[in-house]
Scaffold this motif. Sequence first.
Motif, mmCIF file in Angstrom:
data_model
loop_
_atom_site.group_PDB
_atom_site.id
_atom_site.type_symbol
_atom_site.label_atom_id
_atom_site.label_comp_id
_atom_site.label_asym_id
_atom_site.label_seq_id
_atom_site.Cartn_x
_atom_site.Cartn_y
_atom_site.Cartn_z
ATOM 1 N N GLY A 285 0.797 -1.214 0.000
ATOM 2 C CA GLY A 285 0.000 0.000 0.000
ATOM 3 C C GLY A 285 0.829 1.262 0.000
ATOM 4 O O GLY A 285 0.300 2.355 0.231
ATOM 5 N N GLU A 286 2.152 1.137 -0.267
ATOM 6 C CA GLU A 286 2.991 2.336 -0.308
ATOM 7 C C GLU A 286 2.557 3.246 -1.464
ATOM 8 O O GLU A 286 2.088 2.769 -2.490
ATOM 9 C CB GLU A 286 4.467 1.984 -0.504
ATOM 10 N N PRO A 287 2.742 4.544 -1.305
ATOM 11 C CA PRO A 287 2.345 5.479 -2.367
ATOM 12 C C PRO A 287 3.092 5.219 -3.668
ATOM 13 O O PRO A 287 4.206 4.691 -3.671
ATOM 14 C CB PRO A 287 2.722 6.847 -1.794
ATOM 15 N N GLY A 288 2.480 5.616 -4.755
ATOM 16 C CA GLY A 288 3.096 5.452 -6.059
ATOM 17 C C GLY A 288 3.566 6.779 -6.638
ATOM 18 O O GLY A 288 3.930 7.698 -5.908
ATOM 19 N N ARG A 289 3.529 6.847 -7.958
ATOM 20 C CA ARG A 289 3.992 8.073 -8.628
ATOM 21 C C ARG A 289 2.981 9.194 -8.525
ATOM 22 O O ARG A 289 3.314 10.351 -8.310
ATOM 23 C CB ARG A 289 4.253 7.777 -10.110
ATOM 24 N N GLU A 290 1.704 8.854 -8.746
ATOM 25 C CA GLU A 290 0.688 9.899 -8.774
ATOM 26 C C GLU A 290 -0.695 9.280 -8.647
ATOM 27 O O GLU A 290 -0.898 8.087 -8.880
ATOM 28 C CB GLU A 290 0.773 10.692 -10.083
ATOM 29 N N ARG A 291 -1.647 10.118 -8.274
ATOM 30 C CA ARG A 291 -3.053 9.723 -8.182
ATOM 31 C C ARG A 291 -3.818 10.426 -9.289
ATOM 32 O O ARG A 291 -3.618 11.611 -9.553
ATOM 33 C CB ARG A 291 -3.611 10.097 -6.815
ATOM 34 N N ARG A 292 -4.709 9.664 -9.948
ATOM 35 C CA ARG A 292 -5.471 10.213 -11.073
ATOM 36 C C ARG A 292 -6.929 9.774 -10.988
ATOM 37 O O ARG A 292 -7.250 8.802 -10.306
ATOM 38 C CB ARG A 292 -4.899 9.708 -12.397
ATOM 39 N N PRO A 293 -7.808 10.471 -11.722
ATOM 40 C CA PRO A 293 -9.163 9.947 -11.884
ATOM 41 C C PRO A 293 -9.112 8.574 -12.550
ATOM 42 O O PRO A 293 -8.165 8.254 -13.281
ATOM 43 C CB PRO A 293 -9.844 10.983 -12.788
ATOM 44 N N MET A 294 -10.130 7.756 -12.277
ATOM 45 C CA MET A 294 -10.156 6.398 -12.798
ATOM 46 C C MET A 294 -9.927 6.371 -14.310
ATOM 47 O O MET A 294 -10.433 7.217 -15.044
ATOM 48 C CB MET A 294 -11.500 5.736 -12.468
ATOM 49 N N MET A 295 -9.116 5.397 -14.751
ATOM 50 C CA MET A 295 -8.769 5.232 -16.161
ATOM 51 C C MET A 295 -9.350 3.916 -16.670
ATOM 52 O O MET A 295 -9.659 3.014 -15.890
ATOM 53 C CB MET A 295 -7.240 5.229 -16.313
ATOM 54 N N THR A 296 -9.461 3.788 -17.984
ATOM 55 C CA THR A 296 -9.903 2.527 -18.570
ATOM 56 C C THR A 296 -8.765 1.514 -18.558
ATOM 57 O O THR A 296 -7.586 1.873 -18.378
ATOM 58 C CB THR A 296 -10.367 2.729 -20.018
ATOM 59 N N SER A 297 -9.114 0.261 -18.766
ATOM 60 C CA SER A 297 -8.103 -0.789 -18.857
ATOM 61 C C SER A 297 -7.086 -0.455 -19.944
ATOM 62 O O SER A 297 -5.875 -0.652 -19.763
ATOM 63 C CB SER A 297 -8.777 -2.132 -19.150
ATOM 64 N N ARG A 298 -7.555 0.055 -21.052
ATOM 65 C CA ARG A 298 -6.660 0.419 -22.157
ATOM 66 C C ARG A 298 -5.677 1.508 -21.724
ATOM 67 O O ARG A 298 -4.475 1.417 -21.991
ATOM 68 C CB ARG A 298 -7.494 0.896 -23.351
ATOM 69 N N GLU A 299 -6.186 2.523 -21.038
ATOM 70 C CA GLU A 299 -5.333 3.633 -20.607
ATOM 71 C C GLU A 299 -4.315 3.175 -19.553
ATOM 72 O O GLU A 299 -3.152 3.591 -19.571
ATOM 73 C CB GLU A 299 -6.205 4.760 -20.050
ATOM 74 N N ILE A 300 -4.745 2.298 -18.647
ATOM 75 C CA ILE A 300 -3.830 1.783 -17.626
ATOM 76 C C ILE A 300 -2.724 0.958 -18.273
ATOM 77 O O ILE A 300 -1.554 1.066 -17.906
ATOM 78 C CB ILE A 300 -4.597 0.957 -16.578
ATOM 79 N N ALA A 301 -3.090 0.139 -19.260
ATOM 80 C CA ALA A 301 -2.082 -0.663 -19.960
ATOM 81 C C ALA A 301 -1.081 0.236 -20.676
ATOM 82 O O ALA A 301 0.135 -0.012 -20.639
ATOM 83 C CB ALA A 301 -2.751 -1.614 -20.944
ATOM 84 N N ASP A 302 -1.564 1.284 -21.340
ATOM 85 C CA ASP A 302 -0.660 2.212 -22.024
ATOM 86 C C ASP A 302 0.354 2.794 -21.045
ATOM 87 O O ASP A 302 1.570 2.814 -21.305
ATOM 88 C CB ASP A 302 -1.457 3.350 -22.676
ATOM 89 N N PHE A 303 -0.131 3.278 -19.906
ATOM 90 C CA PHE A 303 0.741 3.930 -18.929
ATOM 91 C C PHE A 303 1.709 2.926 -18.307
ATOM 92 O O PHE A 303 2.919 3.175 -18.196
ATOM 93 C CB PHE A 303 -0.108 4.585 -17.837
ATOM 94 N N THR A 304 1.183 1.768 -17.900
ATOM 95 C CA THR A 304 1.965 0.782 -17.159
ATOM 96 C C THR A 304 3.062 0.172 -18.022
ATOM 97 O O THR A 304 4.235 0.106 -17.616
ATOM 98 C CB THR A 304 1.033 -0.324 -16.629
ATOM 99 N N VAL A 305 2.702 -0.294 -19.202
ATOM 100 C CA VAL A 305 3.687 -0.934 -20.071
ATOM 101 C C VAL A 305 4.743 0.074 -20.511
ATOM 102 O O VAL A 305 5.935 -0.250 -20.586
ATOM 103 C CB VAL A 305 2.993 -1.584 -21.282
#
Length: 328
Positions: free
Chosen positions: A217-237
């Motif tokens: 549960g440690e903090p990450g890079r940033e907090r954003r409004p909910m994203m779609t699966s497609r958008e999360i994959a783009d950012f994560t990969v």
Amino acid sequence: MLINVPETVVADGLRGLAAAHPGLNVDVERRVVVRGDAPVAGKVGLVSGGGSGHEPLHGGFVGVGMLSAACPGEVFTSPVPDQMARAAAAVDSGAGVLFVVKNYTGDVLNFDMAQELAEDEGVRVARVLVDDDVAVRDSLYTAGRRGTGATLFVEKAAGAAAEEGAPLERVEAVARRVGERSRSFGVALGAVTTPAKGTPTFDLPSGELELGIGIHGEPGRERRPMMTSREIADFTVEAVLNDLRPSGPVLALVNGMGATPLLELYGFSAEVHRVLAERGVPVARTLVGNYVTSLDMAGCSVTLCEADEEILRLWDAPVETPALRWGR
């Protein structure tokens, strides 16, 4: 929560593991899980461990072709050196023992002390540190990158090498190379609740997500409004590839954090494959599911390992553990 009382949650889980998998030797009182045929003559022992709450990591990966023993600590708390030294003694056949350590300060310090204890008893020990999380450089629990999903890749490859009879130096080199070629990034869609606290450990409002969360549960890079699966994959990969920069095919782990349905994980996996194809990165193997979790956290992580022929051979080698099994 499906528990009796917070104080016994780890012991209760270990009793259940023992009942479901009688081929393991599970010492509930002293908190060590050992494969039933250990020590195996001439075989390097492979020992890992960490705080409970990340199941099936690590106890679920004890067995043929993977770990020789695992040491579960209390929830999100490192096991103690005595556990680790006891595990090393239980699996040492004279060929030596490799410690696989996630890069969290408590784990690192305690495995260091355990190595000294084991060596004082005549056990030859090597150690490999897993530090694959590219989300942040330092965190509440670490100096440097956190150890997350790549732990599975390291334990599988090193376990296969040990099963083949490779010497300690070779098993260590395989584990180190797999770790160096692996990177991860995680996302939280909901907060984690520990048994002792009984309420979410951090505040993540509905309609928001945390990019780059840690498995405690440690903090990450940033907090954003909910994203779609497609958008999360783009950012994560993209975050993983910017650090890893593979020149060949990869192993891909699309991992659930504990509370994300498998249907959603497979949909997310399709998006991960899309992004990798768009970036010209071939995927040699894919594993989808809850393997390195954070209790009831909703979310996902992606781990990529740049694979060569040897890594692929070791990945495909037979494995038989409670949580991972194929080829037997």
